[in-house]
Design a protein around this motif. Sequence first.
Motif, short mmCIF file in Angstrom:
data_model
loop_
_atom_site.label_atom_id
_atom_site.label_comp_id
_atom_site.label_asym_id
_atom_site.label_seq_id
_atom_site.Cartn_x
_atom_site.Cartn_y
_atom_site.Cartn_z
N THR A 46 0.83 -1.20 0.00
CA THR A 46 0.00 0.00 0.00
C THR A 46 0.86 1.25 0.00
O THR A 46 0.38 2.34 0.25
N ALA A 47 2.13 1.09 -0.26
CA ALA A 47 3.02 2.25 -0.26
C ALA A 47 2.60 3.25 -1.32
O ALA A 47 2.34 2.90 -2.47
N GLY A 48 2.53 4.51 -0.94
CA GLY A 48 2.23 5.57 -1.88
C GLY A 48 0.78 5.69 -2.26
O GLY A 48 0.42 6.48 -3.13
N VAL A 49 -0.11 4.91 -1.62
CA VAL A 49 -1.51 4.96 -1.96
C VAL A 49 -2.15 6.22 -1.39
O VAL A 49 -1.89 6.60 -0.26
N LEU A 50 -2.98 6.88 -2.19
CA LEU A 50 -3.67 8.08 -1.71
C LEU A 50 -4.82 7.65 -0.81
O LEU A 50 -5.54 6.71 -1.10
N ARG A 51 -5.00 8.35 0.26
CA ARG A 51 -6.05 8.00 1.21
C ARG A 51 -7.08 9.12 1.30
O ARG A 51 -6.73 10.29 1.26
N ALA A 52 -8.33 8.75 1.44
CA ALA A 52 -9.35 9.76 1.69
C ALA A 52 -9.01 10.45 3.00
O ALA A 52 -8.73 9.80 4.00
N GLY A 53 -9.02 11.77 2.97
CA GLY A 53 -8.65 12.50 4.17
C GLY A 53 -7.18 12.82 4.21
O GLY A 53 -6.73 13.52 5.11
N ALA A 54 -6.41 12.31 3.27
CA ALA A 54 -4.98 12.62 3.24
C ALA A 54 -4.54 12.83 1.81
O ALA A 54 -3.50 12.37 1.38
N ARG A 55 -5.38 13.51 1.04
CA ARG A 55 -5.13 13.73 -0.38
C ARG A 55 -4.01 14.75 -0.57
O ARG A 55 -3.93 15.74 0.15
N GLY A 56 -3.20 14.52 -1.57
CA GLY A 56 -2.11 15.44 -1.86
C GLY A 56 -2.57 16.61 -2.70
O GLY A 56 -3.73 17.01 -2.68
N SER A 57 -1.68 17.19 -3.48
CA SER A 57 -1.99 18.36 -4.29
C SER A 57 -2.86 17.95 -5.47
O SER A 57 -3.25 16.81 -5.62
N ALA A 58 -3.16 18.93 -6.33
CA ALA A 58 -4.07 18.68 -7.44
C ALA A 58 -3.48 17.74 -8.48
O ALA A 58 -4.17 17.32 -9.38
N GLY A 59 -2.23 17.38 -8.38
CA GLY A 59 -1.65 16.45 -9.33
C GLY A 59 -0.52 17.09 -10.09
O GLY A 59 -0.02 18.16 -9.73
N PRO A 60 -0.08 16.49 -11.19
CA PRO A 60 1.01 17.04 -11.99
C PRO A 60 0.65 18.42 -12.50
O PRO A 60 -0.53 18.78 -12.59
N PRO A 61 1.64 19.24 -12.86
CA PRO A 61 1.35 20.59 -13.35
C PRO A 61 0.40 20.55 -14.55
O PRO A 61 0.56 19.74 -15.46
N LEU A 62 -0.57 21.44 -14.54
CA LEU A 62 -1.54 21.49 -15.63
C LEU A 62 -0.94 22.17 -16.85
O LEU A 62 -1.27 21.83 -17.98
N TRP A 438 -21.67 2.67 -1.15
CA TRP A 438 -20.44 3.43 -0.95
C TRP A 438 -19.56 2.76 0.11
O TRP A 438 -18.35 2.58 -0.10
N ASP A 439 -20.16 2.42 1.23
CA ASP A 439 -19.39 1.80 2.32
C ASP A 439 -18.78 0.48 1.87
O ASP A 439 -17.62 0.18 2.18
N TRP A 440 -19.54 -0.34 1.14
CA TRP A 440 -19.04 -1.63 0.67
C TRP A 440 -17.90 -1.42 -0.33
O TRP A 440 -16.86 -2.09 -0.26
N PHE A 441 -18.09 -0.51 -1.25
CA PHE A 441 -17.08 -0.22 -2.27
C PHE A 441 -15.79 0.27 -1.62
O PHE A 441 -14.68 -0.17 -1.95
N TYR A 442 -15.93 1.19 -0.67
CA TYR A 442 -14.76 1.79 -0.04
C TYR A 442 -14.06 0.83 0.92
O TYR A 442 -12.83 0.66 0.86
N ASN A 443 -14.82 0.18 1.79
CA ASN A 443 -14.21 -0.63 2.85
C ASN A 443 -13.87 -2.05 2.42
O ASN A 443 -12.84 -2.58 2.81
N VAL A 444 -14.73 -2.67 1.61
CA VAL A 444 -14.48 -4.06 1.21
C VAL A 444 -13.59 -4.10 -0.03
O VAL A 444 -12.51 -4.69 -0.02
N VAL A 445 -14.01 -3.43 -1.10
CA VAL A 445 -13.22 -3.45 -2.33
C VAL A 445 -11.91 -2.69 -2.15
O VAL A 445 -10.83 -3.18 -2.47
N GLY A 446 -12.00 -1.47 -1.64
CA GLY A 446 -10.81 -0.62 -1.51
C GLY A 446 -10.07 -0.76 -0.21
O GLY A 446 -9.06 -0.07 0.00
N GLU A 447 -10.54 -1.64 0.66
CA GLU A 447 -9.87 -1.91 1.94
C GLU A 447 -9.66 -0.64 2.77
O GLU A 447 -8.74 -0.55 3.57
N GLY A 448 -10.51 0.36 2.55
CA GLY A 448 -10.43 1.58 3.33
C GLY A 448 -9.22 2.44 3.06
O GLY A 448 -8.90 3.33 3.84
N ARG A 449 -8.55 2.21 1.92
CA ARG A 449 -7.31 2.95 1.65
C ARG A 449 -7.33 3.72 0.33
O ARG A 449 -6.40 4.47 0.05
#
Length: 706
Positions: A46-62, A438-449
């Motif tokens: 799970t290294a480097g995975v973006l987490r809800a609540g810990a999102r980084g910047s908007a992404g690469p330069p536009l 939403w809860d099933w998709f996030y917690n079961v499929v995405g393992e909450g990460r």
Amino acid sequence: MAALRLLPGPGPGSAVLRALHRGSLAAAAAAAGLQAVPRPRREISTAGVLRAGARGSAGPPLSAALAGLPYQELRRRSLQDPDSFWGSIARERLHWTEPFQRVQDCDLLQGQIRWFLGGRLNVSVNCLDVHAQSDPGRVALIWERDEPGTEVKVTYRELLDSTCQLANALKTHGVHKGDRVAIYMPVSPLAVAAMLACARIGAVHNVVFAGFSSEALAGRIQDAQCKAVVTCNQAVRGGRTIDLKPTVDAAVRNCPSVKCVFVAQRTSSPAPQGDLDVPLEEAMSRESADCPPEPMDSEDPLFMLYTSGSTGKPKGIVHTQAGYLLYAALTHQCVFGYQPGDVFGCVADIGWITGHSYVVYGPLCNGATTVLFESTPVYPNPGRYWETVDRLGINQFYGAPTALRLLLKYDESWVTRYDRSSLRTLGSVGEPINHEAWDWFYNVVGEGRCPLVDTWWQTETGGICIAPLPAEEGAHIVPAMAMRPFFGVEPVLLGDKGECVEGSSVSGALCIKQPWPGMARTIYGDHQRFVDAYFKPYPGHYFTGDGAYRSADGYQITGRMDDVINISGHRLGTAEIEDALDEHPAVPESAVIGVSHSIKGEVPFAFLVLKDSVSQEHKVVVEELRHLVATKIAKYAVPDHFLVVKRLPKTRSGKIMRRILRKVALDQAGELGDVSTLDDPSVVMEIIQAYDHYKEQQKPTPEKGE
């Protein structure tokens, strides 16, 4: 025995596609020099995975001018100085044959939208040539065929070759710039090549979902006055073969504008031959893999796509070249956190706008590897999506709530048995997602990460307009909420009299205040209908037709405005009631409509689908649902009627057609109108019969002696 995977080797891409559409893996392997190799097991990380609540910047330069700016500043510039914002991005991200002279010329009062005026480019060059020149061996498409483990990879060079040969075949048979071409094909590399071939020569493609009836197909061909049709002998889906050519033949008999029908072989079964037929593989084999691209004005039509309104015939929504492509590519990158080298998995059909924007044009413009999903969520078992994620190493998964609710019926082991560590972002599209899904998709499929982006947009908007990402660093994601407008999109809520509804904890008609590059330009052949539908209801604004609730966290879509019920003066979105009903463990999905009431004005009528495993009597479940709605919303929100049905009427894209439910509930079953857009029209009779039985049960029992 080790699982097998097809790896591309040297050889002409067109030969690969021709062999695949004949249904022969062996022939495809021989054509492309493919080899079978063991598929290695990935280590879970799970290294480097973006987490809800810990999102980084908007992404690469536009763009260079916007590089390094924080999200809030990018957002401010996109609204306050849209010409500089979009102009800088368009100049750097798109390959132009002639630079544009003016960024925009728009007037929402007149329904006039024009972007990047004076500029000329070719969409297929931006999606293929630029990547084939820099990295010809990069995989463009992973065709996830119906049978698991038979996926095929097509490189940018191979896809470019096939596109050029198909484009030359179109030209040889009289198709030129400005002509309309209907594409009636299943999800496949050849279907993508057909779309891009039209773009290369300046023809306007009209993709029709390969499941529509001959009458529905004919109506779209007639309205667009298509000159050619591209189709297959059969489609393969869920272990079944579906004849396509007879449907096309029946449609074309009533379409004198059609001069030729190109027929590909998806399977080895022969297709009936007609006077207009051109065997597509044979025609391509005679053509050069070099087709000079047609320089297109930025506002020339790229494609048209038919969408149904609540009433009336389907309307051909027209999208043009540069603005649409730029917006699809930018939203693909920023909303999903796409990074070079990712495998992007959108499981939508190319017959819908989601497939256009996030299977084909957005990902390919970004040089991504995009998955073409031919099968169903439950074939050969309910683990199909997640087995595919495991096998292909998918990084972003984008699907519809209707499929998620279907999978909710099954045990979680169908998810957890597969390695999903490659996933970084999850996405939902097509309708508001309920909390349970939403809860099933996030917690079961995405393992909450994995951040889960509930995206709101429409055929008419061209791309995602409201979604949780991009966002400022550390921003949270509220479950089942679209939340944040994308760059350049300025939503407003308007009241019944057109007044702007300010503040938070308020509801209103969802409108957009200023234009953005991806929005549709017109309805084909009827611009006045375009103006009347989208710009006349709230002058100076684009009217989405949806209602929304705005809180301090952002926007919550409450459903279509015609799905808002006024109960004793209380405005209530049907989606809110559905969300409460769907929280019951026995209810995988529901649909609520409003029916008239002599005292309250309107009351909710709930159509319910119950899980097969439900052991309780339906009356017990209904009483629990009454209590649940009263607890979650209010007593006035409790539906007056509950009708249990086996299925809900859905379009091929998974949207519930509430217009039909409303007609049934109002005893107007004889006035249903066009049902050709339904995935299975037989569901209508099931619902009518269930409703008739329900009415009989509601009749008062006669007193003795009467």
